[in-house]
Design a protein around this motif. Structure first.
Motif, PDB file in Angstrom:
ATOM      1  N   ALA A   4       4.509  -2.306  22.453  1.00 46.95           N
ATOM      2  CA  ALA A   4       3.499  -1.873  23.414  1.00 46.95           C
ATOM      3  C   ALA A   4       3.494  -2.833  24.605  1.00 46.95           C
ATOM      4  N   ARG A   5       3.809  -2.309  25.787  1.00 43.21           N
ATOM      5  CA  ARG A   5       3.870  -3.140  26.996  1.00 43.21           C
ATOM      6  C   ARG A   5       2.914  -2.662  28.078  1.00 43.21           C
ATOM      7  N   THR A   6       2.187  -1.594  27.815  1.00 45.30           N
ATOM      8  CA  THR A   6       1.191  -1.095  28.762  1.00 45.30           C
ATOM      9  C   THR A   6      -0.080  -0.757  27.980  1.00 45.30           C
ATOM     10  N   PRO A   7      -1.232  -0.670  28.674  1.00 48.89           N
ATOM     11  CA  PRO A   7      -2.463  -0.278  27.969  1.00 48.89           C
ATOM     12  C   PRO A   7      -2.331   1.074  27.275  1.00 48.89           C
ATOM     13  N   GLU A   8      -1.599   1.996  27.886  1.00 49.60           N
ATOM     14  CA  GLU A   8      -1.418   3.316  27.282  1.00 49.60           C
ATOM     15  C   GLU A   8      -0.642   3.215  25.974  1.00 49.60           C
ATOM     16  N   VAL A  12      -0.515   0.527  24.070  1.00 48.85           N
ATOM     17  CA  VAL A  12      -1.429  -0.107  23.116  1.00 48.85           C
ATOM     18  C   VAL A  12      -2.305   0.950  22.469  1.00 48.85           C
ATOM     19  N   ASP A  13      -2.867   1.842  23.284  1.00 56.02           N
ATOM     20  CA  ASP A  13      -3.724   2.909  22.744  1.00 56.02           C
ATOM     21  C   ASP A  13      -2.959   3.782  21.766  1.00 56.02           C
ATOM     22  N   ARG A  14      -1.730   4.153  22.138  1.00 55.95           N
ATOM     23  CA  ARG A  14      -0.952   5.040  21.275  1.00 55.95           C
ATOM     24  C   ARG A  14      -0.660   4.392  19.931  1.00 55.95           C
ATOM     25  N   LEU A  15      -0.182   3.151  19.953  1.00 55.36           N
ATOM     26  CA  LEU A  15       0.173   2.483  18.703  1.00 55.36           C
ATOM     27  C   LEU A  15      -1.063   2.186  17.859  1.00 55.36           C
ATOM     28  N   LEU A  16      -2.142   1.758  18.499  1.00 58.62           N
ATOM     29  CA  LEU A  16      -3.355   1.464  17.734  1.00 58.62           C
ATOM     30  C   LEU A  16      -3.958   2.733  17.149  1.00 58.62           C
ATOM     31  N   ASP A  17      -3.986   3.816  17.913  1.00 63.37           N
ATOM     32  CA  ASP A  17      -4.523   5.081  17.390  1.00 63.37           C
ATOM     33  C   ASP A  17      -3.745   5.517  16.151  1.00 63.37           C
TER      34      ASP A  17
END
Length: 409
Positions: free
Chosen positions: A216-220, A222-227
């Motif tokens: 994850a290198r962008t906030p988007e 991060v959201d995808r992987l965390l979700d």
């Protein structure tokens, strides 16, 4: 196994970058203070030159306080105006008791409070107890200070909290020595079998579609992987019949902020990796950097049609290989003794715990917690009993309230 007291290699500020000259307590006098959330700014200032574990970083502490609204207490030990040691704690209610513990609760593992290494040799039991007294004076409602899963040492610096009476944590932490690189590691850890399995998994993924390991290198991202991770974990905990420690909205917001904020750092202190197969995340890990040590804070796999391929094992293989390439000295699987960790690990780390009761009620709770830790250690160190416990817990899933959460990175 390597010595259970094997040291960590610390945070981004190396000890030898600060000062080789130790500061002695007789050069001044100790002063202990305690404050609420207002002390977070001073805590962050200390962390700029201190030694600490990832869960005691200023980013972890401030994001936890902001996301969860935690009731904070910051205790600091000064010597002639120089901060030497600081404890960033949250106060929670446990039944009729109020307990101060490291921010993050069960998510905080391998703990090592922020300390100026120059002062560490002089910090003794009476000095630390004066911090506890300052907490008691500032917060007479707190019954017990519970400092769990403490590292024995960090960067070769002994944990100052070891100056107090403590006892072993019931759960071991496991890690793998990366000395010599990935090929050397595989030569020590059934490498031929691991490479063969990795090739077999690759072929199975290729049948389904394209696959890739992503960071994850962008906030988007991060959201995808965390979700994906949070959904995987919810399914996993329900299947195991235990409470979901990632279920609280504040906890989820905390991890989202923690990993997003890390993206602004030149070398992010917290990282997310995932295995994407045919456009779907099949495994996710969340890691932290601690000097030359990469720590897997959590991980999960999707319970889907590719679960039989062990996508988690595949991702760990790639994570560990990259850790070797980047020059890390150890890959740490953190707390919890699980078979998939034993496939790699050759280091056992025995954490310890310190309980400091501040009231008579706190003394009673401390006694119960020590007994509980001994019981848990007995269960987990007896393979037959532990296997039976997990089997009964799975059978009970869905038939009663979830059991208390275990350390299940």
């Amino acid at each position: 196994m390597v010595d259970a007291t094997a040291s960590f290699d610390g945070n981004q500020i190396a000890v030898n970058e600060i000062s080789a000259r130790p500061m002695r307590a007789d050069q001044g006098r100790w002063i202990a203070t305690a404050s609420g959330a207002a002390g977070l700014a001073d805590y962050a200032q200390l962390c700029a030159s201190a030694l600490y574990a990832p869960a005691q970083s200023a980013s972890w502490v401030s994001n936890w306080a902001a996301a969860t609204g935690a009731d904070m207490v910051i205790a600091t030990l000064d010597c002639d105006g120089h901060p030497a040691l600081s404890l960033a704690l949250e106060v929670i209610r446990r039944g009729p008791f109020k307990v101060a513990l490291f921010t993050g609760g069960r998510h905080a593992n391998g703990n090592f409070a922020a300390v100026d290494p120059r002062f560490q040799p002089a910090i003794d039991g009476p000095a630390i107890r004066s911090m506890f007294q300052a907490i008691a004076k500032a917060r007479p409602d707190i019954d017990l200070i519970s400092l769990e899963r403490l590292l024995p040492d960090l960067d070769g610096i002994a944990n100052p909290l070891a100056a107090l009476p403590g006892f072993p944590s019931p759960n071991l932490a496991l890690a793998v020595d990366l000395d010599g690189g990935f090929d050397a590691l595989l030569s020590r850890a059934s490498g031929k079998r691991k490479r063969k399995k990795h090739r077999s998994q690759t072929r199975k993924f290729e049948v389904v579609g394209t696959f890739q390991r992503i960071e994850a290198r962008t906030p988007e991202e991060v959201d995808r992987l965390l979700d994906a991770f949070l959904e995987m974990k919810e399914v996993r905990f329900a299947k195991m019949g235990i409470a979901n420690v990632f279920g609280d909205a504040g906890v989820r917001a905390f991890f989202r902020a923690l990993f997003t904020d890390a993206l602004t750092e030149e070398k992010p202190s917290f990282l997310l990796h995932g295995l994407d197969v045919a456009g779907k995340l099949r495994a996710v890990t969340g890691s932290s950097r601690s000097g030359k040590r990469l720590i897997c804070e959590f991980g999960a796999i999707a319970e889907d049609d590719l679960a039989f391929t062990s996508p988690g094992d595949f991702l760990f293989f790639d994570n560990i290989q990259e850790a070797c390439e980047l020059g890390f000295s150890a890959y740490d699987f953190s707390v919890g003794d699980e078979p998939y960790k034993r496939l790699w690990c050759d280091i056992e780390i025995q954490h310890f715990e310190v309980l400091a009761p501040l009231t008579l009620k706190g003394r009673a709770l401390a006694t119960a917690m020590r007994q509980g830790a001994r019981s848990k250690a007995f269960i987990k160190n007896n393979p037959t009993v532990w296997k039976l416990t997990k089997m009964l817990r799975r059978k009970a899933a869905g038939q009663a309230a979830p059991a208390p959460a275990e350390d299940d990175g």
